[in-house]
Write a protein that holds these residues in place. Structure first.
Motif, PDB file in Angstrom:
ATOM      1  N   MET A   1       0.814  -1.397  -0.279  1.00  0.00           N
ATOM      2  CA  MET A   1       0.033  -0.070   0.094  1.00  0.00           C
ATOM      3  C   MET A   1       0.884   1.289  -0.003  1.00  0.00           C
ATOM      4  SD  MET A   1      -3.179  -0.908   2.877  1.00  0.00           S
ATOM      5  CE  MET A   1      -2.062  -1.071   4.052  1.00  0.00           C
ATOM      6  N   LYS A   2       0.290   2.278  -0.412  1.00  0.00           N
ATOM      7  CA  LYS A   2       0.872   3.527  -0.477  1.00  0.00           C
ATOM      8  C   LYS A   2       0.028   4.748  -0.222  1.00  0.00           C
ATOM      9  CE  LYS A   2       3.889   2.103  -4.428  1.00  0.00           C
ATOM     10  NZ  LYS A   2       4.304   2.310  -5.978  1.00  0.00           N
ATOM     11  N   THR A   3       0.619   5.891   0.323  1.00  0.00           N
ATOM     12  CA  THR A   3       0.062   7.015   0.706  1.00  0.00           C
ATOM     13  C   THR A   3      -0.469   7.818  -0.561  1.00  0.00           C
ATOM     14  OG1 THR A   3       0.750   6.947   2.879  1.00  0.00           O
ATOM     15  CG2 THR A   3      -0.330   9.001   2.048  1.00  0.00           C
ATOM     16  N   MET A   4      -1.712   8.332  -0.681  1.00  0.00           N
ATOM     17  CA  MET A   4      -2.173   9.175  -1.791  1.00  0.00           C
ATOM     18  C   MET A   4      -1.497  10.573  -1.703  1.00  0.00           C
ATOM     19  SD  MET A   4      -6.208   9.302  -2.099  1.00  0.00           S
ATOM     20  CE  MET A   4      -6.488   7.904  -1.812  1.00  0.00           C
ATOM     21  N   LYS A   5      -1.470  11.338  -2.612  1.00  0.00           N
ATOM     22  CA  LYS A   5      -1.000  12.775  -2.562  1.00  0.00           C
ATOM     23  C   LYS A   5      -2.171  13.494  -2.478  1.00  0.00           C
ATOM     24  CE  LYS A   5       1.679  12.330  -6.091  1.00  0.00           C
ATOM     25  NZ  LYS A   5       1.928  10.884  -6.314  1.00  0.00           N
TER      26      LYS A   5
ATOM     27  N   ARG B   1     -10.725   2.284  -0.068  1.00  0.00           N
ATOM     28  CA  ARG B   1     -10.503   1.150  -1.173  1.00  0.00           C
ATOM     29  C   ARG B   1      -9.207   1.650  -1.975  1.00  0.00           C
ATOM     30  NH1 ARG B   1     -15.383  -2.027  -2.356  1.00  0.00           N
ATOM     31  NH2 ARG B   1     -16.635  -2.332  -0.471  1.00  0.00           N
ATOM     32  N   LEU B   2      -9.377   2.852  -2.274  1.00  0.00           N
ATOM     33  CA  LEU B   2      -7.989   3.149  -3.231  1.00  0.00           C
ATOM     34  C   LEU B   2      -6.793   2.880  -2.542  1.00  0.00           C
ATOM     35  CD1 LEU B   2      -9.513   6.421  -4.635  1.00  0.00           C
ATOM     36  CD2 LEU B   2      -9.315   4.531  -5.919  1.00  0.00           C
TER      37      LEU B   2
ATOM     38  N   GLY C   1      -3.779   0.428  -3.557  1.00  0.00           N
ATOM     39  CA  GLY C   1      -2.178   0.768  -3.786  1.00  0.00           C
ATOM     40  C   GLY C   1      -2.271   2.267  -4.618  1.00  0.00           C
ATOM     41  N   TYR C   2      -3.470   3.167  -4.708  1.00  0.00           N
ATOM     42  CA  TYR C   2      -3.400   4.198  -5.344  1.00  0.00           C
ATOM     43  C   TYR C   2      -2.612   5.085  -4.694  1.00  0.00           C
ATOM     44  CZ  TYR C   2      -5.098   8.504  -7.375  1.00  0.00           C
ATOM     45  OH  TYR C   2      -5.234   9.844  -7.982  1.00  0.00           O
ATOM     46  N   ASP C   3      -1.834   5.647  -5.555  1.00  0.00           N
ATOM     47  CA  ASP C   3      -0.590   6.700  -4.810  1.00  0.00           C
ATOM     48  C   ASP C   3      -0.543   8.138  -5.753  1.00  0.00           C
ATOM     49  OD1 ASP C   3       0.529   5.872  -7.238  1.00  0.00           O
ATOM     50  OD2 ASP C   3       2.318   5.377  -6.267  1.00  0.00           O
ATOM     51  N   GLY C   4      -1.781   8.117  -6.109  1.00  0.00           N
ATOM     52  CA  GLY C   4      -1.785   9.622  -7.237  1.00  0.00           C
ATOM     53  C   GLY C   4      -2.373  10.659  -6.316  1.00  0.00           C
ATOM     54  N   TRP C   5      -3.054  11.665  -6.996  1.00  0.00           N
ATOM     55  CA  TRP C   5      -3.308  12.851  -6.369  1.00  0.00           C
ATOM     56  C   TRP C   5      -4.863  12.599  -6.101  1.00  0.00           C
ATOM     57  CZ3 TRP C   5      -1.252  17.210  -4.279  1.00  0.00           C
ATOM     58  CH2 TRP C   5       0.189  17.297  -4.396  1.00  0.00           C
ATOM     59  N   ALA C   6      -5.193  13.165  -4.804  1.00  0.00           N
ATOM     60  CA  ALA C   6      -6.507  13.296  -4.401  1.00  0.00           C
ATOM     61  C   ALA C   6      -7.049  14.765  -4.873  1.00  0.00           C
ATOM     62  CB  ALA C   6      -7.115  12.927  -3.019  1.00  0.00           C
TER      63      ALA C   6
ATOM     64  N   ILE D   1      -7.245  11.285   3.775  1.00  0.00           N
ATOM     65  CA  ILE D   1      -6.178  10.726   3.223  1.00  0.00           C
ATOM     66  C   ILE D   1      -5.454   9.802   4.282  1.00  0.00           C
ATOM     67  CG2 ILE D   1      -3.734  11.128   2.379  1.00  0.00           C
ATOM     68  CD1 ILE D   1      -4.459  13.555   0.965  1.00  0.00           C
ATOM     69  N   ILE D   2      -5.305   8.584   4.054  1.00  0.00           N
ATOM     70  CA  ILE D   2      -4.879   7.591   4.946  1.00  0.00           C
ATOM     71  C   ILE D   2      -3.261   7.230   4.840  1.00  0.00           C
ATOM     72  CG2 ILE D   2      -5.124   5.273   5.715  1.00  0.00           C
ATOM     73  CD1 ILE D   2      -7.926   5.022   4.359  1.00  0.00           C
ATOM     74  N   ARG D   3      -2.509   7.589   5.878  1.00  0.00           N
ATOM     75  CA  ARG D   3      -1.176   7.555   5.852  1.00  0.00           C
ATOM     76  C   ARG D   3      -0.873   5.953   6.325  1.00  0.00           C
ATOM     77  NH1 ARG D   3       3.691   8.440   9.662  1.00  0.00           N
ATOM     78  NH2 ARG D   3       2.297   8.848  11.456  1.00  0.00           N
ATOM     79  N   VAL D   4      -0.431   5.335   5.285  1.00  0.00           N
ATOM     80  CA  VAL D   4      -0.466   3.657   5.415  1.00  0.00           C
ATOM     81  C   VAL D   4       0.379   3.364   6.396  1.00  0.00           C
ATOM     82  CG1 VAL D   4      -1.194   3.509   3.128  1.00  0.00           C
ATOM     83  CG2 VAL D   4       1.142   3.577   3.661  1.00  0.00           C
TER      84      VAL D   4
END
Length: 356
Positions: free
Chosen positions: A1-5, A287-288, A292-297, A323-326
């Motif tokens: 998982m990654k943290t989105m921007k 869900r995103l 693993g979604y790591d693009g921009w919100a 935004i969820i810090r994984v």
């Protein structure tokens, strides 16, 4: 998982002829002061951006990026919704969609389409100059007037429309591939790609093109009554951009999904500012992130009730809070037993593994 921007802000709905909304420098300063960390730039708005210069000059793009950095934001994506719309236009929409193009091509559908294709190719080059990995757009539509199957559609009508849509977009997708940029189509009523089934029809015809991706916006799915969380599970590998936009659907005895030709304020389905609608954003962000979604919100503000400046001010903290810090460890690591293979076999009642 990654943290989105994020949070990011799509500037299109806020641009205007008065300060601070009439120049990129003042707009990005305003956005940063509200707490945004990125801006999505509408490439059609000459008050903010010159696409011709951006395609021809990496220096111009560096200047734009520098203006953003100085304010404390970065460019998230370049948006080409209006130009993408004009890649494919059914004749029924020629007059209203002429307004998306320069006056020189009005009344000339072939010239208008050629201009739109050229714009899309320029946006690919500009995105590469910025070092971006995604861009957002529309597909346009040839089949949309026939979305409801009455009168009965002639056999092959939709296949012909999607074959032609793919023929027009395939070389553009190739150009984005050469530029190293994902082209993220917004799944949107009024486009031939308006849900998962229609996206699959298009994707098949462009040969599963690696740059054919999705700009995920749950608000449109609320209005169409599509399961927007299940959509993420199905198409997460193609979701490379994210518009954070809210909506509500309140059917009654007079209207439902089609909303009786009513203005936005009176429609059963209407867009709302973040937190004022019905989208389960906790579920969407979860869900995103899990996929693993790591693009921009990026906030796309559209609301028929609330003032846009209030919507923008509320949007940045709303997105930041979602935004969820994984995590980098499992929550139950404290209870790890540190068992090895021999211990595992004993726990299963198995004999020790044979030597050698």
């Amino acid at each position: 998982m990654k943290t989105m921007k994020g949070p990011g802000l799509f500037l299109a709905q806020f641009a205007g002829d008065t300060a601070p909304f009439n120049s990129l420098k003042s707009m990005v300063t305003w956005a940063a002061d509200l707490g945004y960390r990125g801006v999505q730039i509408p490439t059609w708005d000459s008050r903010l951006f010159d696409l011709d210069k951006a395609a021809d000059s990496a220096g111009y793009c560096e200047d734009v990026a520098g203006i953003c950095r100085e304010a404390g934001v970065e460019v998230t994506e370049l948006a080409t919704h209006l130009q993408g719309q004009l890649v494919a236009v059914h004749p029924a929409y020629d007059v209203p969609f002429d307004g998306f193009a320069p006056a020189a091509v009005h009344g000339n559908p072939a010239a208008r389409q050629a201009w739109a294709v050229d714009q899309m190719l320029k946006a690919a080059k500009a995105s590469r100059h910025f070092g971006l990995n995604a861009s957002v757009s529309f597909t346009g539509a040839l089949a949309w007037p026939y979305v409801y199957p009455w009168p009965q559609r002639p056999e092959g009508l939709i296949d012909t429309a999607f074959d032609e849509l793919a023929r027009r977009w395939r070389p553009i997708l190739d150009a984005y591939d050469e530029a190293g940029v994902d082209l993220c189509y917004e799944i949107h009523p009024g486009e031939d790609i308006f849900d998962g089934a229609s996206f699959e029809m298009f994707l098949e015809r462009v040969g599963g093109h690696p740059r054919c991706c999705i700009n995920y916006d749950p608000s449109h799915f609320v209005l169409m009554q599509l399961d927007y969380l299940a959509f993420i599970d199905i198409y997460h590998e193609r979701i490379r951009a994210f518009h954070v936009k809210d909506a509500e659907f309140n059917p009654d005895g007079r209207q439902g999904v089609y909303s009786g030709y009513q203005p936005w304020i009176n429609r059963a389905g209407r867009f709302r500012s973040l937190g004022d609608g019905q989208v389960d954003f906790a579920g969407v962000f979860s869900r995103l992130t899990a996929h693993g979604y790591d693009g921009w919100a990026v906030l796309e503000w559209e609301c028929c009730i609330k003032h846009p400046e209030d919507g923008a001010a509320e949007g940045a903290p709303f997105i930041a809070d979602h935004i969820i810090r994984v995590t980098e460890k499992a929550f139950d690591d404290f209870a790890a037993s540190g068992a090895d293979d021999a211990a595992n076999r004993r726990m299963l009642g198995l004999a020790p593994a044979a030597a050698g």
